[in-house]
Enzyme design. Structure first.
Site, mmCIF file in Angstrom:
data_model
loop_
_atom_site.group_PDB
_atom_site.id
_atom_site.type_symbol
_atom_site.label_atom_id
_atom_site.label_comp_id
_atom_site.label_asym_id
_atom_site.label_seq_id
_atom_site.Cartn_x
_atom_site.Cartn_y
_atom_site.Cartn_z
ATOM 1 N N ASP A 165 0.834 -1.203 0.000
ATOM 2 C CA ASP A 165 0.000 0.000 0.000
ATOM 3 C C ASP A 165 0.868 1.252 0.000
ATOM 4 O OD1 ASP A 165 -2.826 -1.138 2.034
ATOM 5 O OD2 ASP A 165 -2.082 -1.688 0.038
ATOM 6 N N ALA A 166 2.004 1.183 0.745
ATOM 7 C CA ALA A 166 2.885 2.354 0.843
ATOM 8 C C ALA A 166 3.467 2.694 -0.528
ATOM 9 C CB ALA A 166 4.002 2.090 1.843
ATOM 10 N N ASP A 167 3.888 1.672 -1.270
ATOM 11 C CA ASP A 167 4.434 1.911 -2.606
ATOM 12 C C ASP A 167 3.362 2.461 -3.547
ATOM 13 O OD1 ASP A 167 6.840 -0.845 -2.728
ATOM 14 O OD2 ASP A 167 6.977 1.242 -2.027
ATOM 15 N N ASP A 196 0.796 4.276 -2.664
ATOM 16 C CA ASP A 196 0.589 5.682 -2.302
ATOM 17 C C ASP A 196 1.705 6.568 -2.846
ATOM 18 O OD1 ASP A 196 -0.946 5.026 0.933
ATOM 19 O OD2 ASP A 196 -1.777 5.299 -1.079
ATOM 20 N N SER A 231 -42.444 6.363 -17.635
ATOM 21 C CA SER A 231 -42.184 7.220 -18.789
ATOM 22 C C SER A 231 -43.411 8.080 -19.050
ATOM 23 C CB SER A 231 -41.807 6.372 -19.991
ATOM 24 O OG SER A 231 -42.798 5.414 -20.194
ATOM 25 N N LEU A 232 -43.335 8.867 -20.084
ATOM 26 C CA LEU A 232 -44.418 9.797 -20.388
ATOM 27 C C LEU A 232 -45.074 9.426 -21.698
ATOM 28 C CD1 LEU A 232 -42.569 13.141 -19.594
ATOM 29 C CD2 LEU A 232 -44.397 12.109 -18.244
ATOM 30 N N GLU A 273 -42.450 22.579 -18.901
ATOM 31 C CA GLU A 273 -40.991 22.698 -18.793
ATOM 32 C C GLU A 273 -40.342 21.924 -19.940
ATOM 33 O OE1 GLU A 273 -39.596 20.016 -15.455
ATOM 34 O OE2 GLU A 273 -41.755 19.722 -15.357
ATOM 35 N N LYS A 331 -38.364 19.270 -22.103
ATOM 36 C CA LYS A 331 -38.045 17.856 -21.941
ATOM 37 C C LYS A 331 -36.590 17.675 -22.352
ATOM 38 C CE LYS A 331 -39.756 13.246 -23.027
ATOM 39 N NZ LYS A 331 -38.560 12.594 -23.552
ATOM 40 N N ASP A 373 -33.158 16.020 -23.307
ATOM 41 C CA ASP A 373 -32.806 14.791 -24.017
ATOM 42 C C ASP A 373 -31.539 14.205 -23.413
ATOM 43 O OD1 ASP A 373 -32.982 12.781 -25.800
ATOM 44 O OD2 ASP A 373 -32.340 13.939 -27.545
ATOM 45 N N ARG A 393 -32.460 4.579 -14.902
ATOM 46 C CA ARG A 393 -33.852 4.168 -14.974
ATOM 47 C C ARG A 393 -33.981 2.660 -15.187
ATOM 48 N NH1 ARG A 393 -37.617 3.568 -18.991
ATOM 49 N NH2 ARG A 393 -39.740 3.957 -18.300
ATOM 50 N N GLU A 401 -32.620 14.621 -14.998
ATOM 51 C CA GLU A 401 -31.945 14.194 -16.218
ATOM 52 C C GLU A 401 -30.460 14.531 -16.178
ATOM 53 O OE1 GLU A 401 -34.335 12.842 -17.940
ATOM 54 O OE2 GLU A 401 -33.640 12.593 -19.999
ATOM 55 N N TYR A 438 -36.259 17.436 -11.860
ATOM 56 C CA TYR A 438 -37.641 17.775 -12.218
ATOM 57 C C TYR A 438 -38.676 16.851 -11.575
ATOM 58 C CZ TYR A 438 -36.507 14.169 -15.653
ATOM 59 O OH TYR A 438 -36.083 13.024 -16.248
ATOM 60 N N LYS A 481 -43.963 16.656 -28.014
ATOM 61 C CA LYS A 481 -42.693 16.536 -28.720
ATOM 62 C C LYS A 481 -42.557 17.596 -29.815
ATOM 63 C CE LYS A 481 -40.278 13.294 -27.886
ATOM 64 N NZ LYS A 481 -40.353 11.843 -27.967
ATOM 65 N N CYS A 516 -41.728 -15.956 -48.644
ATOM 66 C CA CYS A 516 -40.793 -15.510 -47.616
ATOM 67 C C CYS A 516 -39.367 -15.583 -48.155
ATOM 68 C CB CYS A 516 -40.936 -16.399 -46.377
ATOM 69 S SG CYS A 516 -39.641 -16.129 -45.163
ATOM 70 N N CYS A 538 -37.424 -18.582 -45.994
ATOM 71 C CA CYS A 538 -37.731 -20.011 -46.074
ATOM 72 C C CYS A 538 -38.513 -20.391 -47.324
ATOM 73 C CB CYS A 538 -38.480 -20.466 -44.821
ATOM 74 S SG CYS A 538 -40.168 -19.856 -44.729
ATOM 75 N N CYS A 576 -45.163 -14.560 -43.352
ATOM 76 C CA CYS A 576 -44.629 -15.836 -43.804
ATOM 77 C C CYS A 576 -45.419 -16.931 -43.115
ATOM 78 C CB CYS A 576 -43.151 -15.914 -43.424
ATOM 79 S SG CYS A 576 -42.524 -17.587 -43.292
ATOM 80 N N CYS A 630 -39.561 -21.751 -40.612
ATOM 81 C CA CYS A 630 -38.833 -20.569 -41.059
ATOM 82 C C CYS A 630 -37.724 -20.222 -40.069
ATOM 83 C CB CYS A 630 -39.799 -19.401 -41.212
ATOM 84 S SG CYS A 630 -38.971 -17.903 -41.760
HETATM 85 S S1 IVH Z 1 -41.173 13.764 -15.783
HETATM 86 C C1 IVH Z 1 -43.560 10.149 -14.116
HETATM 87 N N1 IVH Z 1 -39.917 15.859 -16.768
HETATM 88 O O1 IVH Z 1 -38.472 11.896 -20.364
HETATM 89 C C2 IVH Z 1 -42.914 11.041 -15.106
HETATM 90 N N2 IVH Z 1 -39.331 13.710 -17.603
HETATM 91 O O2 IVH Z 1 -40.488 10.123 -21.585
HETATM 92 C C3 IVH Z 1 -41.517 11.343 -14.781
HETATM 93 N N3 IVH Z 1 -37.517 13.734 -19.245
HETATM 94 O O3 IVH Z 1 -37.904 9.053 -18.405
HETATM 95 C C4 IVH Z 1 -40.809 12.067 -15.838
HETATM 96 N N4 IVH Z 1 -37.178 15.909 -19.217
HETATM 97 O O4 IVH Z 1 -35.968 10.717 -18.721
HETATM 98 C C5 IVH Z 1 -40.056 14.516 -16.810
HETATM 99 N N5 IVH Z 1 -38.842 17.766 -17.502
HETATM 100 C C6 IVH Z 1 -38.987 16.452 -17.535
HETATM 101 C C7 IVH Z 1 -38.195 15.648 -18.362
HETATM 102 C C8 IVH Z 1 -38.407 14.276 -18.378
HETATM 103 C C9 IVH Z 1 -36.783 14.750 -19.719
HETATM 104 C C10 IVH Z 1 -37.349 12.335 -19.646
HETATM 105 C C11 IVH Z 1 -37.190 11.355 -18.510
HETATM 106 C C12 IVH Z 1 -38.307 10.373 -18.648
HETATM 107 C C13 IVH Z 1 -38.695 10.545 -20.077
HETATM 108 C C14 IVH Z 1 -40.152 10.197 -20.251
#
Ligand code: IVH
Length: 720
Positions: A44-46, A48, A93-94, A127, A129, A131, A150, A186, A238, A326, A432, A435, A456, A462
């Site tokens: 360990d000394a070496d 460090d 997810s949303l 707000e 979203k 990426d 996630r 995020e 968020y 979106k 197909c 196959c 098919c 297949c």
């Molecule tokens: S709310 C229960 N707010 O979008 C809902 N999600 O498509 C919790 N994301 O998995 C999510 N900006 O990774 C929320 N201002 C925002 C966001 C956001 C990006 C992402 C997030 C989520 C995905 C859903």
């Protein structure tokens, strides 16, 4: 090798750079020996001493600090893999919305669900979203204890060491924060940091990265936190998971709280009540988008009051109280070089356009899905003309392609002025391509139209279907066997030697035995394997000999049974035996078992038929029974609220309800662990009848099922 004895003060820059390179490699090697192999070569000394020397040189030559510098290493051990973490509350997810009209529908659906809310009385937050990658940060007693990705929403990966390298994420919460606080948001990479990183990579003659999101994902999934540290990652908070105490009662109040705790929150978040204002804010964010230093792909709307969020609850995977609006996808022009046909797990023939490579939204696109024969011809799902004037797509055509998020690129339109004179309409294959079996379009009994999918008819004959079936079986949300991905399945499927071959799912679990019994081909001698990886693979396979029932059902690859339906079935039947028995009883598409299946909320007739069909096919039953000799599906966990007075009961709502909408009643009952059915049978435990209840009430009386009214329902379930 650099000479360690030279005093740091007299080192030339060149010698310093060389020694830093040496020290980075050497310390990494000792880390691996110590943590990874438990076989340290030095004291360990070496160790460090080497580390201090590295630091001293870096202090004198800050410009020479390397991306992989040992001083940037956080936490001790480079992990062998990421440990799984089960989220205290699932990460959902949303739903997506794409047009102003969709947004109006969303807002209307919130009002409809809640019932009796005056116009413009419900506030929403809007707000950007972001990426990036969603992350759940768990603080206990004010200290960051775990950070998890996630994952599949239920279980993510423990990336705590890497998250600790992100300066914007506080390691501690201020005094007064709840004892348990899960902060969600995020992780992303700023566009400017991404560009700078790529410039560095290019200057070093190394491969550049595709986009900030993928780079951020790659950086987070580094086993060595030092690498993560060298890529600047950032964070926006968020949302939240478990909170031992709620510090606010609105979404906007929670965001303020997170901000006061030291988390970055997005400055473009607004609280609005009028739909027009919400859509206006979307436009504003859209206009600001090009100038932001981070990628966003839409605007998220959330009901502000948390008590209303609670009442609205969730659909299978997404909340009813939120949606993502979106931005339109990005587009580019390119040409169709040829059209290939892919054969999927269910035999569907999917045409794919091979395109002249083109960059769309920062990503090189070479393929686009053409969906089906109608789509190529310019006909939509309901027989309508699609694309301008319903143009067909031909090889040689110049087309507009678009890409939205992670979605497969689409061909949006054909540029007719550029169509080559000799271009001929594409002829969809009648057999197909894999196959040679007939490929047919079934007639949809309901609409009388031809199904859009050409299939098919080869079934088990297949190869493409069999291989795709296996790939589905081992995929992430099914058996998820580490070391057995699509590439390996291709290899095992084609193997000459029977001791190596995998043709059906049970073969996966007999592979080790067959290998041990065989003198001939040993997997460990095959290129790409080796003793260690073979051992790992067999262990990974053995780890899946017990598996959650819903994963097992999903893995069977029954048509229309995705993850959501698999979960509904697992919950509905509890054990695999009960499920299979009931499906065989339902064979005649009548009788009690058939009614029960259709009574599972969320399982419609098309799905029900597909499941029954699956079990009518002796080959399927035979494969499953061989599989069950190797694998044990675990009984499904019953819904969480098992102590509620209606947990496990089958409830039917009928007549008009006055205190809650039908949707809300259903969601509430499900939250309390009840099953909600659409019709009354002998298995119904409880009927909640409002005024005007008719035949269902009569049936309940006939079967002697308990009947209560709405008030009694609220009394029974107690305060919510
Ligand atoms: S709310 C229960 N707010 O979008 C809902 N999600 O498509 C919790 N994301 O998995 C999510 N900006 O990774 C929320 N201002 C925002 C966001 C956001 C990006 C992402 C997030 C989520 C995905 C859903």
């Amino acid at each position: 090798m650099a000479n360690e004895k030279t005093p740091v003060e007299t080192l030339s820059e060149e010698a310093a750079a060389a020694e830093l390179a040496f020290l980075a490699a050497e310390l990494a090697r000792h880390d691996e020996l110590y943590h990874g192999k438990d076989q340290p070569e030095i004291t360990d000394a070496d160790y460090d001493r080497l580390k201090r020397r590295n630091e001293a040189i870096e202090a004198r030559f800050p410009a020479l600090v390397r991306d992989d510098s040992p001083s940037r290493r956080v936490g001790a051990a480079p992990l062998a893999t990421f440990a799984p973490i089960t989220h205290a509350r699932p990460m959902l997810s949303l739903d997506n919305t794409f047009s102003d009209e969709d947004v109006r529908d969303f807002v209307a659906s919130v009002y409809r669900f809640l019932g009796q809310m005056p116009d413009d009385s419900i506030a929403f937050t809007a707000e950007p979203k972001i990426d990036g990658l969603s992350m759940s940060l768990r603080y206990e007693n004010g200290r960051l204890v775990t950070a998890a990705t996630r994952g599949d929403g239920t279980t993510g990966e423990n990336v705590t060491a890497n998250i600790l390298t992100i300066g914007e994420i506080p390691n501690r919460l201020p005094a007064g924060a709840p004892v348990v606080a899960e902060v969600r948001g995020e992780v992303y990479m700023a566009k400017s940091d991404f560009l700078a990183l790529n410039e560095r990579m290019a200057a070093e003659g190394r491969q550049t990265y595709v986009n900030p999101r993928n780079t951020a994902a790659g950086s987070l999934r580094q086993l060595d936190a030092a690498v993560t540290a060298s890529r600047k990652l950032r964070f926006f908070a968020y949302a939240w998971g478990e909170m031992s105490e709620m510090p606010a009662d609105t979404q906007s109040g929670m965001i303020e709280t997170l901000k006061s705790w030291g988390f970055p929150v997005n400055p473009m978040t607004k609280r609005l009540t009028k739909v027009d204002d919400i859509i206006g804010h979307y436009r504003e964010i859209g206009l600001a988008r090009p100038d932001l230093d981070y990628d966003i792909d839409g605007v998220v709307y959330k009901v502000d009051r948390l008590d209303l969020q609670q009442r609205l609850g969730f659909r299978s995977r997404s909340p009813r109280w939120a949606t993502a609006h979106k931005f339109p996808a990005e587009q580019a022009f390119t040409t169709v070089e040829k059209i290939d046909i892919q054969v999927g797990r269910t035999g569907a023939l999917t045409p794919v356009a091979r395109l002249t490579p083109v960059t769309v939204g920062g990503v090189v696109v070479t393929n686009a899905t053409l969906h089906n024969a109608d789509y190529i011809e310019g006909i939509g799902n309901s027989g309508e003309r699609i694309r301008e004037d319903g143009h067909d797509i031909r090889i040689g055509d110049t087309v507009i392609v678009q890409r939205a998020g992670d979605v497969i690129p689409q061909v949006l339109d054909v540029v007719m002025e550029k169509r080559p004179a000799d271009a001929v309409p594409y002829e969809f294959p009648k057999t197909c391509p894999v196959c040679g079996s007939h490929a047919v379009r079934e007639k949809n009994e309901k609409t009388g139209r031809l199904d859009s999918v050409t299939r098919c008819t080869g079934g088990f004959v297949c190869r493409a279907q069999a291989v795709e079936h296996l790939k589905h079986f081992v995929s992430r949300n099914a058996f998820d066997i580490e070391g057995l991905g699509a590439k390996q399945i291709d290899f095992f499927f084609e193997a000459e030697d029977e001791a190596l071959r995998i043709r059906t799912a049970p073969d996966i679990f007999t592979l080790r035995r067959r290998q041990e019994a065989s003198e001939l081909t040993k997997l460990e001698n095959i290129d790409g394997f080796g003793k260690v990886s073979v051992g790992k693979l067999f262990n990974a396979i053995d780890e899946r000999r017990r598996i959650a029932l819903h994963r097992f059902i999903y893995a069977l690859g029954i048509r229309h049974v995705g993850e959501t339906n698999a979960k509904l079935l697992a919950r509905g039947y509890g054990t695999y035996e009960a499920f299979e028995k009931a499906m065989k009883e339902a064979e005649s598409l009548s009788g009690e078992a058939w009614t029960d299946l259709n009574n599972i909320e969320g399982i419609g007739e098309v799905v029900a038929r597909a499941i029954v069909e699956f079990f009518k096919e002796p080959r399927n039953v035979e494969v499953v029974s061989r599989l069950l000799e190797e694998v044990t599906p675990e009984a499904a966990e019953m819904p969480a609220a098992s102590d509620s007075p209606v947990a496990g009961k089958t409830v039917v709502f009928t007549g008009s309800l006055e205190k809650m909408t039908r949707d809300e009643a259903k969601a509430m009952a499900e939250r309390l662990g009840a099953k909600v059915a659409g019709s009354v049978s002998k298995k119904t435990d409880l009927v909640v009848a409002g005024p005007g209840a008719g035949s269902k009430l009569d049936k309940a009386r006939e079967f002697g099922v308990e009947v209560i009214d709405e008030d009694q329902w609220f009394e029974r379930i107690g305060p919510q």
